[in-house]
Enzyme design. Structure first.
Site, PDB file in Angstrom:
ATOM      1  N   TYR B   8       0.820  -1.215   0.000  1.00 22.91           N
ATOM      2  CA  TYR B   8       0.000   0.000   0.000  1.00 22.91           C
ATOM      3  C   TYR B   8       0.851   1.261   0.000  1.00 22.91           C
ATOM      4  O   TYR B   8       1.751   1.411   0.835  1.00 22.91           O
ATOM      5  CB  TYR B   8      -0.863   0.059   1.264  1.00 22.91           C
ATOM      6  CG  TYR B   8      -1.732  -1.151   1.474  1.00 22.91           C
ATOM      7  CD1 TYR B   8      -3.012  -1.194   0.949  1.00 22.91           C
ATOM      8  CD2 TYR B   8      -1.258  -2.249   2.200  1.00 22.91           C
ATOM      9  CE1 TYR B   8      -3.825  -2.317   1.148  1.00 22.91           C
ATOM     10  CE2 TYR B   8      -2.055  -3.369   2.402  1.00 22.91           C
ATOM     11  CZ  TYR B   8      -3.332  -3.402   1.868  1.00 22.91           C
ATOM     12  OH  TYR B   8      -4.122  -4.505   2.066  1.00 22.91           O
ATOM     13  N   ASP B   9       0.546   2.160  -0.892  1.00 24.67           N
ATOM     14  CA  ASP B   9       1.015   3.536  -0.729  1.00 24.67           C
ATOM     15  C   ASP B   9       0.341   4.114   0.517  1.00 24.67           C
ATOM     16  O   ASP B   9      -0.758   3.666   0.903  1.00 24.67           O
ATOM     17  CB  ASP B   9       0.631   4.339  -1.978  1.00 24.67           C
ATOM     18  CG  ASP B   9       0.940   5.815  -1.811  1.00 24.67           C
ATOM     19  OD1 ASP B   9       2.100   6.149  -1.483  1.00 24.67           O
ATOM     20  OD2 ASP B   9       0.026   6.644  -1.980  1.00 24.67           O
ATOM     21  N   ALA B  10       0.978   5.107   1.125  1.00 22.64           N
ATOM     22  CA  ALA B  10       0.424   5.694   2.355  1.00 22.64           C
ATOM     23  C   ALA B  10      -0.399   6.955   2.093  1.00 22.64           C
ATOM     24  O   ALA B  10      -1.620   6.974   2.296  1.00 22.64           O
ATOM     25  CB  ALA B  10       1.563   6.010   3.329  1.00 22.64           C
TER      26      ALA B  10
END
Lengths: 219, 219
Positions: B8-10
């Site tokens: 996941y990107d944040a």
């Protein structure tokens, strides 16, 4: 240190990219300015992403894709003729009013002058001829190395082609991202701050900040 | 092909970067939204330019510089306390409402889950703890290799750390530039299109396009 090469960015620096708003307005009433602004924004975003991800595509293709996105984003339909006309507007951008006289002044002093642009030769040469600058400067494109400014490889190619030392180059751009790359590479830089923007917080200070190109003759 | 790693990107994907608007509004009445938007825009521009010019600076510094530019650009003065408060707001971003349940569902299926972000550990760890996600996923930062996404080197580092094959990774981001890099590198991708944007014209198609994160459990 004497300047041996005056190197100019093209789009936004010598030529007004927002000249395309007129053609866009004639095709999409009331939307010309918005199209022009989104088109430019996407054009910048797209070539930088191609450079970052290592997937070079020529600037003509990037420019067309940015236009296609812009029209899609604004829910505007587009036939092949309209697309052709809008893309052709990029070959007839207006030159900023002080440019020709400035280039002529430096030419009279026998200064070496070159456009160094992310555009392809197919985009740049008709534009330079149309605006009658072709006798004043040479045209060089990143398309030769397929690496976009502001990558250091792009400036290195220009330097090698010019055959001077890097601190003998004065590099002019209205685009701060271009000044950042050029200064970081070691060129001397003049930011032509046409829009009156603040200096970006990137740890880079241009050697000169001018309101328009005419002031470079004082360097 | 089984997915062995959910990555996941944040910022923008799990956490709402525009949560900072509330703190900004409390300090600069009527300007909160504008500050938040310009701040994010400059943050993206700045880390990409550092990557393009080969001058890595950590995301905490980039984020602070983007804030400084934004305040300067809006002619807003700023003391050290205000700056500190605004930067601290980045450590307390809201998590999107469906995120925790989605992560928990996949955790219950014993799926390996990792944040992979351009942020530094000093930015990410307090945020993940504050939002009580730390028992659900690991945290990995590009700061280990000092190469920002969407550079291929950045995704390569994540892949090596995860120890799976690249087509066994499902990479989630709300940022299309991140999806472009990840897909170009060879990850499977799900674009979490929270803002309902059009697909960019970059020659990349995400494997999945979802409105929010909850839909990934169906993959």
């Amino acid at each position: 240190m004497t300047i041996k090469a005056y190197v100019y960015d093209a789009y936004g620096t010598l030529f007004d990219v927002h000249s395309v708003a007129e053609k866009a307005e004639s095709l999409y009433k009331g939307k010309g300015k918005e199209i022009s602004e989104q088109w430019r924004k996407k054009q910048l975003e797209y070539f930088m992403l191609h450079q970052l991800t290592g997937n070079y595509k020529p600037f003509s293709e990037v420019t067309k894709n940015a236009l296609l996105y812009t029209l899609k984003n604004l829910s505007l339909s587009c036939n092949e003729d309209d697309l052709h006309d809008l893309m052709n507007a990029y070959l007839e951008l207006n030159v900023y009013e002080e440019v020709r006289e400035t280039l002529q002044t430096l030419k009279n002093k026998s200064k070496k002058q070159t456009i160094y642009s992310n555009g392809t030769y197919e985009m740049l040469k008709p534009l330079v001829e149309k605006r009658e600058l072709d006798h004043l400067l040479d045209v060089l494109s990143v398309d030769d190395v397929k690496q976009y400014k502001p990558s250091p490889i792009a400036y290195k190619y220009a330097l090698e082609t010019l055959g001077v030392d890097r601190n003998e180059v004065l590099f002019m751009s209205s685009n701060f991202w271009d000044i950042t790359g050029a200064a970081s590479f070691g060129f001397r830089t003049a930011w032509i701050n046409r829009a009156g923007l603040e200096v970006d917080e990137l740890g880079i200070k241009p050697d000169y900040i001018f309101h328009d190109l005419s002031e470079i003759v004082t360097v």
